[in-house]
Design a protein around this motif. Sequence first.
Motif, short mmCIF file in Angstrom:
data_model
loop_
_atom_site.label_atom_id
_atom_site.label_comp_id
_atom_site.label_asym_id
_atom_site.label_seq_id
_atom_site.Cartn_x
_atom_site.Cartn_y
_atom_site.Cartn_z
N LEU A 135 0.87 -1.13 0.03
CA LEU A 135 0.13 -0.04 -0.07
C LEU A 135 0.83 1.28 0.10
O LEU A 135 0.54 2.10 -0.86
CB LEU A 135 -0.79 -0.07 1.39
CG LEU A 135 -2.19 -0.88 1.14
CD1 LEU A 135 -2.72 -0.78 2.35
CD2 LEU A 135 -2.84 -0.41 0.05
N LEU B 294 2.29 1.78 -3.24
CA LEU B 294 1.07 2.18 -4.04
C LEU B 294 1.06 3.70 -4.01
O LEU B 294 1.26 4.31 -5.23
CB LEU B 294 -0.08 1.49 -3.86
CG LEU B 294 -1.21 1.73 -4.68
CD1 LEU B 294 -0.92 0.72 -6.38
CD2 LEU B 294 -2.58 1.12 -4.28
N LEU B 295 0.84 4.30 -3.02
CA LEU B 295 0.29 5.60 -2.73
C LEU B 295 1.81 6.42 -3.30
O LEU B 295 1.76 7.42 -3.78
CB LEU B 295 -0.09 5.84 -1.50
CG LEU B 295 -1.40 5.18 -1.10
CD1 LEU B 295 -2.08 5.38 0.10
CD2 LEU B 295 -2.42 5.92 -2.27
N VAL C 257 2.50 6.60 -6.79
CA VAL C 257 1.72 7.42 -7.67
C VAL C 257 1.66 8.96 -7.23
O VAL C 257 1.43 9.99 -7.99
CB VAL C 257 0.41 6.83 -7.88
CG1 VAL C 257 -0.43 7.23 -6.55
CG2 VAL C 257 -0.18 7.33 -8.80
N PHE C 258 2.00 9.28 -6.06
CA PHE C 258 1.88 10.56 -5.72
C PHE C 258 3.24 11.33 -5.75
O PHE C 258 3.07 12.63 -5.95
CB PHE C 258 1.63 10.84 -3.95
CG PHE C 258 0.29 10.68 -3.84
CD1 PHE C 258 -0.45 9.67 -3.28
CD2 PHE C 258 -0.67 12.00 -3.93
CE1 PHE C 258 -1.85 9.66 -3.26
CE2 PHE C 258 -1.87 12.19 -3.61
CZ PHE C 258 -2.63 10.66 -3.31
N GLN C 259 4.61 10.58 -6.03
CA GLN C 259 5.65 11.52 -6.36
C GLN C 259 5.70 11.67 -7.76
O GLN C 259 6.75 12.51 -8.05
CB GLN C 259 6.82 10.48 -5.56
CG GLN C 259 7.18 9.50 -6.08
CD GLN C 259 8.07 9.15 -7.31
OE1 GLN C 259 8.92 10.18 -6.99
NE2 GLN C 259 8.05 8.47 -8.24
N ARG C 260 5.03 10.95 -8.57
CA ARG C 260 5.17 11.21 -9.99
C ARG C 260 4.17 11.83 -10.73
O ARG C 260 4.18 12.28 -11.95
CB ARG C 260 5.71 10.08 -10.72
CG ARG C 260 4.96 8.96 -10.46
CD ARG C 260 5.49 7.85 -11.35
NE ARG C 260 4.64 6.50 -11.11
CZ ARG C 260 3.95 5.92 -11.91
NH1 ARG C 260 3.43 6.75 -13.22
NH2 ARG C 260 3.46 4.78 -11.58
N GLY C 261 2.95 11.64 -10.22
CA GLY C 261 1.90 12.26 -11.03
C GLY C 261 1.28 11.47 -12.43
O GLY C 261 1.86 10.37 -12.50
N GLN C 262 0.57 11.99 -12.88
CA GLN C 262 -0.02 11.13 -14.03
C GLN C 262 0.93 11.39 -15.25
O GLN C 262 0.46 10.91 -16.44
CB GLN C 262 -1.38 11.14 -14.14
CG GLN C 262 -1.91 12.63 -14.38
CD GLN C 262 -3.34 12.64 -14.17
OE1 GLN C 262 -3.96 13.01 -13.09
NE2 GLN C 262 -4.25 12.79 -15.17
N ASP D 7 5.29 0.52 -16.70
CA ASP D 7 4.95 1.22 -15.20
C ASP D 7 5.63 0.49 -13.99
O ASP D 7 4.86 -0.55 -13.72
CB ASP D 7 3.44 1.22 -15.26
CG ASP D 7 3.08 2.37 -14.14
OD1 ASP D 7 2.01 2.79 -14.30
OD2 ASP D 7 3.73 2.46 -13.29
N GLU E 236 3.57 0.15 -10.50
CA GLU E 236 2.20 -0.88 -10.61
C GLU E 236 2.65 -2.39 -10.46
O GLU E 236 2.12 -3.12 -9.76
CB GLU E 236 1.41 -0.72 -11.56
CG GLU E 236 0.61 0.51 -11.58
CD GLU E 236 -0.17 0.89 -12.68
OE1 GLU E 236 -0.87 1.74 -12.92
OE2 GLU E 236 0.01 0.02 -13.70
#
Lengths: 118, 527
Positions: free
Chosen positions: B26, B29-30, B33-38, B111, B114
């Motif tokens: 977890l 996961l967070l 994704v929070f340190q690189r954005g989309q 990716d 993930e």
Amino acid sequence: MTESYLGIVILGVIGVANAAFLLGISHLLGTDRPTPAKAAPYESGITPLGDTRSRFSVKFYIVAMLFIVFDIETIFFLPWAVAYRELGLFGFVEMLVFLLILAAGLAYAWRKGALEWD
Amino acid sequence: MEIDFVSKFDYLLILLPEVVLSAAALVLLLGDVFQRGQESSQSADWVGLTAAGSVLAAAAANGFLLTLEVTSGAPMIAADAFRVTANFIFLGATFFGLLFSFDWLEREGLDKGEFYVLVLLATVGMMVLGAARDLIVVFLSLELMSIAVYVLTAFQRSDPRSSEAGLKYFLIGAFASAFLLFGIAFLYGATGTTNLARVVPRVAEAAADGNVLLYLGTGLLLVGFGFKISAVPFHMWTPDAYEGAPTPVTGYMAAGVKAAAFAALLRVLTVELMPAADAWQVALWWVAVLTMVLPNLVALAQDDVKRMLAYSSVAHAGYLLVGVVSANALGRSAALFYLAVYTLMTLGSFAVVYHVAGKGDRRRHLSDFAGLGWRRPLLGVAMVIFLLSLAGFPPTGGFVGKLYLLRAAVDAGQVGLAVTLVLTSLVAYYYYLRVVWKMYFEEAPEEAPSPGRPGPSFRFSAAVCAAGILLLGLLPGTGIDAADRAGRSLTDRPTVESPAAGATTAGLDGPGATPASPSSESDGPSD
């Protein structure tokens, strides 16, 4: 034990017989003169507009997937709510952890842009 | 430390490795994704190292489990040496699988965040599957592991082979899970409980009554499990899924998923369903024979090395089934030992195949291995060790494992299985040694591109896997002792004798439940 199934069997038989009767009667007694107007798909009385086959955007599937996950989460909340008193603090904390895990999933989906419609 | 489930904290302690790994998944996961954005799809390097580190942390927590001892209650999760040993196997498969995949993720630009999360969650599923003492938990963990692996199989979305493999695996897997669940339902109908600790005397009753539900349930259960271990009538998905999946994922799948499914199978069949042995032993005997004969014959005709290795891993499931069918303590230990060796050699051989195949997984034909032994000497040596171990050649762990299995089979009187094992292994030598021949006795054509130097994590993992195989082959004592202890721990703990407790106490066992009467059930035909 088998007597209890009798009701369901009767229901099944009547259901099938009813459907078969209706379709059979209309086939046997009805006329067969199709016209283009009669064969067009039903659109609540208006004249049909355009093709019935269209491509669906893939956005719908993401929304559907997210919906399923959170819907199941809600379903799990219900029995917990019913047994809340017996479960006490342990049950509360455990459900909180469950909620937080799913919230993490939501945060991930949000950040990845799955909630953007465009 | 004694666990009697009076304190609620005990529930957390007994699941410590899984909790550590899930929490890490977890956080990864967070964090990723929070340190690189989309916008960017490149994860930081720390993500991979954190994933590998969390596997080590879970291994430490796993070692802590050895200090626990369950004294009362019939928990759905076991805390015995079998679970600890199986967990080490799964964590080892994950650790080396992760290390082998660093090169691939970099090369294909996938990716990473993930991927690591999925691998960690699949490992959690495997660990719970190896510990499950309740059929519902078996199903739950099987699904957790499988769904993560389905996604991993289709991970390389741009490659149609990967998507095809993932779809095939998913569809057939969903069917198999349905069969498994139906079998569990029938077993519940026959015995009134899904808890494996409680079920033994009830299974004996049901078998004595000739209860049809018991046999139906066992048969369906075998179908569900047979799919997961790729036993023969249910193996059709394996070559396609293994061939289409990205090769590092194939190595991880072939090692971890199979090991977890076998661990659960050993628990369910050889301990809990022993009173009904006539229900499954004959059927599984035939499955084992077919699983040893058929894939070995088909692998002879393969030119694609990856597909050949896929068929060979199906054959290895057959060898492992020999240990399951000879349902004595020796068989259980032998299967566990062979699983450990199998994990190392499968991960290693698939990793080398990946490295030779290069970007896009193109060069997997037998001819691409020509001259590899001279161009990349260390890689060649490692591949030779892996292939010889797969074949079962003496100084490698594969040989010791097969010897152990043969001993178990003969002890149980299953001479037919033992003979089939030896003969099919002989046949298998051809396709393993064919690759060795190509590597050393054929010249690579000049225009063939040479596979580059593998990255540091790859070299480390390949070296450790090869060393591990040689260690288990030359000095197997510790390994055999550990496997022996683990196998015996399956039957040493007390079971709850409560045939009169009724269906209402099925499953969850909290404080104030029936105290454990220390009676261990019969141990099978011979011990």
